[in-house]
Design an enzyme around this catalytic site. Sequence first.
Site, PDB file in Angstrom:
ATOM      1  N   SER A  10       0.837  -1.204   0.000  1.00 30.72           N
ATOM      2  CA  SER A  10       0.000   0.000   0.000  1.00 30.72           C
ATOM      3  C   SER A  10       0.869   1.249   0.000  1.00 30.72           C
ATOM      4  O   SER A  10       1.556   1.539   0.993  1.00 30.72           O
ATOM      5  CB  SER A  10      -0.895   0.001   1.237  1.00 30.72           C
ATOM      6  OG  SER A  10      -1.582   1.231   1.318  1.00 30.72           O
ATOM      7  N   HIS A  35      -1.091  -1.299  -4.321  1.00 31.69           N
ATOM      8  CA  HIS A  35      -2.373  -0.887  -3.731  1.00 31.69           C
ATOM      9  C   HIS A  35      -2.377   0.639  -3.561  1.00 31.69           C
ATOM     10  O   HIS A  35      -1.499   1.205  -2.920  1.00 31.69           O
ATOM     11  CB  HIS A  35      -2.515  -1.582  -2.379  1.00 31.69           C
ATOM     12  CG  HIS A  35      -3.838  -1.425  -1.719  1.00 31.69           C
ATOM     13  ND1 HIS A  35      -4.935  -2.201  -2.036  1.00 31.69           N
ATOM     14  CD2 HIS A  35      -4.250  -0.590  -0.741  1.00 31.69           C
ATOM     15  CE1 HIS A  35      -5.954  -1.854  -1.267  1.00 31.69           C
ATOM     16  NE2 HIS A  35      -5.574  -0.868  -0.472  1.00 31.69           N
ATOM     17  N   MET A  39      -8.857   8.359  -0.647  1.00 29.02           N
ATOM     18  CA  MET A  39      -9.663   8.762   0.520  1.00 29.02           C
ATOM     19  C   MET A  39     -10.153  10.187   0.313  1.00 29.02           C
ATOM     20  O   MET A  39      -9.405  11.034  -0.174  1.00 29.02           O
ATOM     21  CB  MET A  39      -8.812   8.715   1.789  1.00 29.02           C
ATOM     22  CG  MET A  39      -8.117   7.397   2.045  1.00 29.02           C
ATOM     23  SD  MET A  39      -7.257   7.442   3.633  1.00 29.02           S
ATOM     24  CE  MET A  39      -6.345   5.899   3.587  1.00 29.02           C
ATOM     25  N   HIS A  68      -8.162   1.174  -4.326  1.00 30.49           N
ATOM     26  CA  HIS A  68      -9.152   0.966  -3.257  1.00 30.49           C
ATOM     27  C   HIS A  68      -9.847   2.297  -2.976  1.00 30.49           C
ATOM     28  O   HIS A  68      -9.247   3.202  -2.412  1.00 30.49           O
ATOM     29  CB  HIS A  68      -8.381   0.444  -2.024  1.00 30.49           C
ATOM     30  CG  HIS A  68      -9.192   0.298  -0.783  1.00 30.49           C
ATOM     31  ND1 HIS A  68      -8.629   0.112   0.458  1.00 30.49           N
ATOM     32  CD2 HIS A  68     -10.542   0.319  -0.570  1.00 30.49           C
ATOM     33  CE1 HIS A  68      -9.572   0.014   1.376  1.00 30.49           C
ATOM     34  NE2 HIS A  68     -10.736   0.155   0.793  1.00 30.49           N
ATOM     35  N   MET A  70     -12.066   4.689  -1.055  1.00 30.54           N
ATOM     36  CA  MET A  70     -12.735   4.948   0.236  1.00 30.54           C
ATOM     37  C   MET A  70     -13.357   6.339   0.118  1.00 30.54           C
ATOM     38  O   MET A  70     -12.892   7.306   0.736  1.00 30.54           O
ATOM     39  CB  MET A  70     -11.716   4.881   1.376  1.00 30.54           C
ATOM     40  CG  MET A  70     -11.335   3.464   1.743  1.00 30.54           C
ATOM     41  SD  MET A  70      -9.912   3.402   2.847  1.00 30.54           S
ATOM     42  CE  MET A  70      -8.616   3.443   1.643  1.00 30.54           C
ATOM     43  N   MET A 139     -11.719  -5.828   4.751  1.00 29.03           N
ATOM     44  CA  MET A 139     -10.900  -4.953   5.600  1.00 29.03           C
ATOM     45  C   MET A 139     -10.619  -5.663   6.915  1.00 29.03           C
ATOM     46  O   MET A 139     -11.541  -6.155   7.575  1.00 29.03           O
ATOM     47  CB  MET A 139     -11.628  -3.635   5.881  1.00 29.03           C
ATOM     48  CG  MET A 139     -11.796  -2.720   4.678  1.00 29.03           C
ATOM     49  SD  MET A 139     -10.261  -2.280   3.846  1.00 29.03           S
ATOM     50  CE  MET A 139      -9.345  -1.437   5.136  1.00 29.03           C
ATOM     51  N   GLY A 197       1.081  -2.305   4.327  1.00 32.95           N
ATOM     52  CA  GLY A 197       1.549  -0.916   4.332  1.00 32.95           C
ATOM     53  C   GLY A 197       2.661  -0.726   5.332  1.00 32.95           C
ATOM     54  O   GLY A 197       3.849  -0.896   5.021  1.00 32.95           O
TER      55      GLY A 197
END
Length: 217
Positions: A10, A35, A39, A68, A70, A139, A197
Site C-alpha cells: 500500500s 495498492h 480517501m 481501493h 474509500m 478490511m 503498508g
Amino acid sequence: MKRQYKLSPSIFAANIANLKEQIEILESNNIELLHVDVMDGHFVDRMAFGADHIKMIKEMTSIPLDVHLMIEEPEKHLDSIIKAGADIITIHQESTTRLYSCLQKINKANIKSGVVLSPGTSAQTIENVIDLVDMVLIMTVNPGEGGQSFLPDMLAKIEKVKKMVGDKNIDIEVDGGIDNKNIDLCSKAGANVFVSGGYLFNGDMGEKIKALREKLL
Ligand code: DX5
Ligand code: ZN
C-alpha cells in the site's frame, strides 16, 4: 491446485519523497500489485491520492494498480479513475446505493472490479453482486488509517466469503495490519491477495517481502 497468491503493497505507507526508489525495490522483488488508497475526507477522515496521482504512478511502473476507493458517491469518480489507468477498482459496499451499477461500469471498461467489506459489514451483503466481481476485499482494520492492529475477528468473515466464492475465479484480498505474524492465518482462512503498508515499507523492504512470502509457502 495451490491458489496463486499476490502481494499488494500500500503506497499510502510509502515515503512519497522516495516513491520512485521504493517502487523500484517492489519491481525488483516481482511484486504482483500496487495498492493505491483513495480517501475523500468524508467516507473516511483522511484524504489521499486522486486520479491525477494514479496517472503519475501508472507512468512510473508497470505493476498493475489495485485502486481501493474509500470515497462517498464513487459513481461520480469512476470515469476519471478508469481513465487514470487503474487496473482493479474496488468499491466499499457501504459507500454507495448504486453498488451494482458501479461494478457494471467498471466491468464494461474491461478492467477488474471488486467489492470491499468494512469490519462491521457482513459477508451476506455482497451475495447479489458476487457474480459481477473479480475480487472481494475484506478490511482487517477500520478503513482510513495505516498502521492499525489486525482484527482477528475478520478471519471468520474471510472463511464465509471463501465459501461464497467456491470455485469461482474471484480473488480474496485482505487489507489492514497485515504482517508476517498474521498473513498465514489469512491465507489459511481463504485470502490470496495481501495488502501490506506499515509492515512492508518500514525497515528493509526486501527482507519484509521475503518474510511475508515465506509464510505463504
Ligand atoms: C487503510 C488502508 C490500507 C492501509 C494499510 O484504510 O486501506 O491500505 O494503507 O496499511 P497497514 O498495512 O499499515 O494497515
Ligand atoms: Zn486499502
